[in-house]
Design an enzyme around this catalytic site. Structure first.
Site, PDB file in Angstrom:
ATOM      1  N   LYS A  65       0.818  -1.225   0.000  1.00 12.99           N
ATOM      2  CA  LYS A  65       0.000   0.000   0.000  1.00 12.99           C
ATOM      3  C   LYS A  65       0.851   1.275   0.000  1.00 12.99           C
ATOM      4  CE  LYS A  65      -4.082  -1.994   2.241  1.00 12.99           C
ATOM      5  NZ  LYS A  65      -5.074  -1.845   3.324  1.00 12.99           N
ATOM      6  N   ASP A 102     -10.228   2.570   2.419  1.00 16.83           N
ATOM      7  CA  ASP A 102     -10.403   1.958   3.749  1.00 16.83           C
ATOM      8  C   ASP A 102     -11.147   2.902   4.701  1.00 16.83           C
ATOM      9  OD1 ASP A 102      -9.232  -0.540   3.323  1.00 16.83           O
ATOM     10  OD2 ASP A 102      -7.218   0.179   3.785  1.00 16.83           O
TER      11      ASP A 102
HETATM   12  P1  NAP Z   1       0.002  -3.108  10.484  1.00 15.29           P
HETATM   13  O1  NAP Z   1       0.250  -1.873   9.709  1.00 15.29           O
HETATM   14  O2  NAP Z   1       1.016  -4.202  10.471  1.00 15.29           O
HETATM   15  O3  NAP Z   1      -0.253  -2.660  12.035  1.00 15.29           O
HETATM   16  C1  NAP Z   1      -0.405  -3.641  13.039  1.00 15.29           C
HETATM   17  C2  NAP Z   1      -0.811  -2.972  14.342  1.00 15.29           C
HETATM   18  O4  NAP Z   1      -1.016  -3.996  15.329  1.00 15.29           O
HETATM   19  C3  NAP Z   1       0.254  -2.036  14.912  1.00 15.29           C
HETATM   20  O5  NAP Z   1      -0.369  -0.999  15.631  1.00 15.29           O
HETATM   21  C4  NAP Z   1       1.013  -2.974  15.864  1.00 15.29           C
HETATM   22  O6  NAP Z   1       1.684  -2.286  16.907  1.00 15.29           O
HETATM   23  C5  NAP Z   1      -0.139  -3.769  16.439  1.00 15.29           C
HETATM   24  N1  NAP Z   1       0.321  -5.054  16.980  1.00 15.29           N
HETATM   25  C6  NAP Z   1       0.731  -6.129  16.291  1.00 15.29           C
HETATM   26  N2  NAP Z   1       1.093  -7.121  17.133  1.00 15.29           N
HETATM   27  C7  NAP Z   1       0.924  -6.616  18.391  1.00 15.29           C
HETATM   28  C8  NAP Z   1       1.124  -7.170  19.695  1.00 15.29           C
HETATM   29  N3  NAP Z   1       1.591  -8.404  19.878  1.00 15.29           N
HETATM   30  N4  NAP Z   1       0.820  -6.384  20.762  1.00 15.29           N
HETATM   31  C9  NAP Z   1       0.357  -5.128  20.593  1.00 15.29           C
HETATM   32  N5  NAP Z   1       0.133  -4.559  19.387  1.00 15.29           N
HETATM   33  C10 NAP Z   1       0.422  -5.307  18.293  1.00 15.29           C
HETATM   34  O7  NAP Z   1      -1.362  -3.792  10.051  1.00 15.29           O
HETATM   35  P2  NAP Z   1      -2.697  -3.096   9.475  1.00 15.29           P
HETATM   36  O8  NAP Z   1      -2.661  -3.127   7.995  1.00 15.29           O
HETATM   37  O9  NAP Z   1      -2.925  -1.816  10.182  1.00 15.29           O
HETATM   38  O10 NAP Z   1      -3.805  -4.189   9.906  1.00 15.29           O
HETATM   39  C11 NAP Z   1      -4.107  -4.402  11.272  1.00 15.29           C
HETATM   40  C12 NAP Z   1      -5.230  -5.411  11.410  1.00 15.29           C
HETATM   41  O11 NAP Z   1      -6.388  -4.931  10.753  1.00 15.29           O
HETATM   42  C13 NAP Z   1      -4.951  -6.782  10.772  1.00 15.29           C
HETATM   43  O12 NAP Z   1      -5.522  -7.757  11.604  1.00 15.29           O
HETATM   44  C14 NAP Z   1      -5.677  -6.729   9.448  1.00 15.29           C
HETATM   45  O13 NAP Z   1      -6.081  -8.013   9.000  1.00 15.29           O
HETATM   46  C15 NAP Z   1      -6.887  -5.890   9.828  1.00 15.29           C
HETATM   47  N6  NAP Z   1      -7.445  -5.143   8.697  1.00 15.29           N
HETATM   48  C16 NAP Z   1      -8.769  -5.307   8.422  1.00 15.29           C
HETATM   49  C17 NAP Z   1      -9.343  -4.598   7.389  1.00 15.29           C
HETATM   50  C18 NAP Z   1     -10.799  -4.784   7.081  1.00 15.29           C
HETATM   51  O14 NAP Z   1     -11.226  -4.422   5.971  1.00 15.29           O
HETATM   52  N7  NAP Z   1     -11.586  -5.259   8.016  1.00 15.29           N
HETATM   53  C19 NAP Z   1      -8.576  -3.711   6.617  1.00 15.29           C
HETATM   54  C20 NAP Z   1      -7.222  -3.547   6.934  1.00 15.29           C
HETATM   55  C21 NAP Z   1      -6.670  -4.276   7.986  1.00 15.29           C
HETATM   56  P3  NAP Z   1       3.189  -1.736  16.698  1.00 15.29           P
HETATM   57  O15 NAP Z   1       3.055  -0.437  15.949  1.00 15.29           O
HETATM   58  O16 NAP Z   1       3.706  -1.576  18.086  1.00 15.29           O
HETATM   59  O17 NAP Z   1       3.931  -2.777  15.912  1.00 15.29           O
END
Ligand code: NAP
Length: 276
Positions: A65, A102
């Site tokens: 992205k 999004d």
């Molecule tokens: P990302 O950019 O990798 O961000 C992940 C987030 O989760 C960060 O804030 C990270 O914190 C936190 N995190 C990960 N592991 C953690 C842990 N063990 N303890 C505490 N915090 C943790 O991912 P993203 O693209 O934002 O996506 C995040 C989630 O949303 C995923 O599950 C994805 O499948 C879902 N999602 C859903 C949709 C939908 O349409 N429903 C769309 C997009 C994403 P740090 O910054 O500290 O690493």
């Protein structure tokens, strides 16, 4: 025959072909929507190859992205602000137009689930500061949520996300969540905690006021522990699937020329596919 795609790495798990396939069939459109797996080192070549490929455009997912944002020829103001592109349209002149759907996708799902008056429920607490959080904070601010507090494991990233909505969003220490929840109308989990294969999200929802809503953008599983805890407390609970369905609408309209609906039949199709 109009052709569109979703590009990511890996991509086998993507439900987007099911969503667009459902709409293509529902509207009797002779089109296709395919998964394309492209490694990060090949992504810029892939984008260059789109010009003249006959593809109308596509969705961009993890981990591309930000690269799509950097490489698109034009950006919508929203994509510019979020710093990420999840929808590409190939113009007649071969130029690549980048958007981020999004943010409106998340808000459209809240509209459908809670009614259009939800921004007036009060301030929001957003957990997480990744790509999805960036879109959601911008979306909530655009819809007039007066105060957005962002808590994240890595505090510096929460500061960066809060800076996307100056005067509205602010970083929050994870330790201060109980106090913040007490004054919130909406709690949103954008972390990957609670997702299948990831650690659980453990959070006490007791401080949330009775009229608050809890949204989780994790959709595998559909009913996360967070949503189950919200329902157990009698709070409105909003699952992550709706965001996925609604974010797909603008892309389909741009590529195939028809604005599709997010219907119960579409949702049932994806829910059936998500079942273990
Ligand atoms: P990302 O950019 O990798 O961000 C992940 C987030 O989760 C960060 O804030 C990270 O914190 C936190 N995190 C990960 N592991 C953690 C842990 N063990 N303890 C505490 N915090 C943790 O991912 P993203 O693209 O934002 O996506 C995040 C989630 O949303 C995923 O599950 C994805 O499948 C879902 N999602 C859903 C949709 C939908 O349409 N429903 C769309 C997009 C994403 P740090 O910054 O500290 O690493």
């Amino acid at each position: 025959m109009i052709r569109a795609f979703v590009v990511g790495h890996p991509i086998a798990h993507s439900r987007s072909p099911l969503i667009h396939g459902h709409w293509l069939a529902a509207h009797g459109i002779a089109g296709s929507y395919e998964r394309i797996d492209v490694a990060p080192e090949d992504f810029s070549d892939f984008l260059r190859g789109l010009r003249g490929s006959g593809l109308a455009g596509g969705n961009v997912t993890i981990p591309h992205k930000e690269a799509a944002f950097a490489l698109a020829d034009t950006l919508t103001p929203r994509a510019e602000r979020i710093g990420a592109v999840n929808t590409l349209v190939v113009g007649r002149d071969g130029r690549l137009h980048g958007d981020n759907t999004d943010a409106p996708g998340f808000c459209a799902h809240l509209d459908q689930s809670l009614g259009g008056g939800w921004p007036a429920r009060g301030g929001a607490v957003v957990l997480g500061a990744g790509g999805a959080a960036r879109a959601i904070v911008v979306g909530l601010a655009e819809r007039g949520v007066s105060r957005i507090r962002v808590a994240n494991r890595t505090p510096g990233r929460a500061e960066a996300v809060a800076a996307l909505a100056p005067g509205v969003a602010e970083p929050l220490d994870w330790a201060d969540l109980p106090e913040a929840l007490a004054g919130a109308g909406l709690l949103v989990n954008t972390t990957s905690l609670g997702m299948k294969g990831q650690p659980p999200l453990t959070l006490d929802l007791a401080p949330l006021p009775a009229g608050a809503a809890v949204a989780d953008i994790v959709y595998a599983p559909l009913e996360t522990d967070l949503l189950a805890a919200a329902r157990a407390r009698g709070l409105a609970a909003v699952d992550g699937l709706g965001m996925l369905l609604h974010q797909a609408v603008p892309g389909f309209e741009a590529w195939f020329g028809v604005r599709p609906e997010v219907t119960a039949a579409l949702r049932d199709t994806i829910v059936a596919d998500l079942r273990p």
